[in-house]
Design an enzyme around this catalytic site. Structure first.
Site, PDB file in Angstrom:
ATOM      1  CG  ASP A  27      -1.981   1.250   1.039  1.00 25.07           C
ATOM      2  OD1 ASP A  27      -2.579   1.144  -0.071  1.00 25.07           O
ATOM      3  OD2 ASP A  27      -2.160   1.747   1.971  1.00 25.07           O
ATOM      4  CB  SER A  28       0.265   4.743  -1.549  1.00 28.84           C
ATOM      5  OG  SER A  28      -0.947   4.492  -0.900  1.00 28.84           O
ATOM      6  CB  CYS A  90      -2.300   0.786  -3.231  1.00 35.21           C
ATOM      7  SG  CYS A  90      -2.294   2.515  -3.934  1.00 35.21           S
ATOM      8  CD  GLU A 169      -4.306   9.057   5.509  1.00 35.83           C
ATOM      9  OE1 GLU A 169      -3.669   9.691   6.401  1.00 35.83           O
ATOM     10  OE2 GLU A 169      -3.795   8.431   4.793  1.00 35.83           O
ATOM     11  CB  CYS A 201      -9.855   4.949  -3.135  1.00 35.41           C
ATOM     12  SG  CYS A 201      -8.766   5.803  -2.012  1.00 35.41           S
ATOM     13  CG  HIS A 203      -7.933   6.410   2.594  1.00 39.06           C
ATOM     14  ND1 HIS A 203      -6.723   5.689   1.792  1.00 39.06           N
ATOM     15  CD2 HIS A 203      -7.275   6.978   3.662  1.00 39.06           C
ATOM     16  CE1 HIS A 203      -5.716   6.134   2.196  1.00 39.06           C
ATOM     17  NE2 HIS A 203      -5.993   6.806   3.193  1.00 39.06           N
TER      18      HIS A 203
HETATM   19  N1  DGL Z   1      -4.113   3.732  -1.291  1.00 40.79           N
HETATM   20  C1  DGL Z   1      -4.642   4.787  -2.434  1.00 40.79           C
HETATM   21  C2  DGL Z   1      -5.773   3.990  -3.190  1.00 40.79           C
HETATM   22  O1  DGL Z   1      -6.438   3.041  -2.927  1.00 40.79           O
HETATM   23  C3  DGL Z   1      -5.219   6.010  -1.734  1.00 40.79           C
HETATM   24  C4  DGL Z   1      -4.136   6.748  -0.899  1.00 40.79           C
HETATM   25  C5  DGL Z   1      -3.010   7.533  -1.904  1.00 40.79           C
HETATM   26  O2  DGL Z   1      -3.397   8.353  -2.696  1.00 40.79           O
HETATM   27  O3  DGL Z   1      -1.928   7.087  -1.837  1.00 40.79           O
HETATM   28  O4  DGL Z   1      -5.901   4.562  -4.437  1.00 40.79           O
END
Ligand code: DGL
Length: 297
Positions: A27-28, A90, A169, A201, A203
């Site tokens: 993940d990012s 991600c 967040e 996404c 989040h």
């Molecule tokens: N994890 C990213 C996604 O699912 C969201 C957060 C980011 O922009 O890094 O696209």
């Protein structure tokens, strides 16, 4: 001709040995914990490794080259740890870097786009599907391509909702600001008569109740995290790679300060994240690959 018994036994014991290897979750940053949580729930015997590239979050506003380069650095980190399968939690990485990752490693690499698209096609009755995600995910058109491959006549309405990431967040999930943001971003999708919406996404599942309230009961909400965990389970089962004994473990790695990850992570994971290790990625960027770093599963 039937295979000699010793050969069959060796192959079985190799698969059993391979089943002991961990599963990697990319993940990012923090959001991928929504996928991690589902994996831990459905695969309680597996050893799960998570890496959140918190030093470089967000990926959703970055260029495709940058996202690809960062994804490969994470992939190399996991490949060196001998994982049996990689899950790209991600959405942005899945939308942009999945092909590069699959070409580079010889373990299965599962993204979140195909499972999410498949679930949306199954959920819609009118063939009108909404997709929301980061700017990079929406610009990539990855969900549209997957949906059209499964259902060529589907009508797709896509919208980037970048503010949902900081809202999630911050824990602003159902206050005035969150409701207003949901209304502004999703107003046009609601008007277009969608009957399924993909939360594209990591989040967005946190905002699901607020999104659901706004869209009403006529719209089925598809969470890519849940669908992906199901897909990983199926794949491991098919390949004889499921760990069948003992309890699994969860290990977390981050590229920036551990404290914030532990604090905010709890909201995404639904339980406390006990500890995390800060790591430095090697900074190798050679998307041309392929470089085989792991054994074939
Ligand atoms: N994890 C990213 C996604 O699912 C969201 C957060 C980011 O922009 O890094 O696209």
């Amino acid at each position: 001709m039937p295979k000699p018994r010793s050969e069959v036994t060796t192959r079985r014991s190799r698969a059993a040995e391979r089943a002991e290897a961990p599963i990697a979750v990319f993940d990012s940053g923090i959001g991928g914990l929504t996928v991690f949580k589902e994996l831990a729930r459905r695969l309680p015997r597996e050893h799960l490794l998570y890496l959140g590239d918190t030093a470089r979050l967000p990926y959703g506003t970055k260029s495709p080259e940058n996202v690809r380069g960062c994804s490969i650095e994470i992939g190399d980190f996991f490949a060196e740890r001998g994982v049996k399968l990689m899950v790209v939690a991600c959405n942005t990485m899945s939308a942009i870097a999945l092909d590069a990752l699959r070409a580079r490693y010889d373990v299965p690499v599962v993204g979140v786009i195909t499972p999410g698209a498949r679930a949306a096609v199954a959920a819609t009755t009118r063939g009108r599907i909404g997709v929301i995600g980061t700017e990079a995910t929406i610009a990539s058109g990855a969900y549209e391509r997957e949906i059209r491959a499964l259902s060529p006549n589907a009508e797709i309405f896509a919208r980037a909702c970048p503010l949902f990431v900081p809202l999630a967040e911050e824990g602003w999930l159902d206050n005035d600001v969150a409701r207003r943001a949901v209304g502004i971003y999703l107003g046009s999708l609601k008007k277009s008569g969608i009957d399924a919406l993909i939360l594209g996404c990591t989040h967005y599942p946190l905002l699901r109740p607020t999104i659901g309230d706004f869209l009403g009961l006529g719209v089925r909400i598809v969470d890519s995290a849940e669908e992906t965990a199901g897909e990983v389970r199926r794949l491991l089962h098919e390949r004889g790679l499921l760990r069948t004994r003992g309890r699994g473990t969860a290990s977390f790695f981050v590229t920036d300060g551990v404290q914030r990850f532990l604090q905010v992570g709890e909201r995404f994971y639904g339980a406390s994240v006990a500890s995390a290790v800060r790591v430095v990625l090697r900074g190798e960027r050679s998307p041309e690959g392929p470089r085989r770093l792991t054994r074939r599963a």
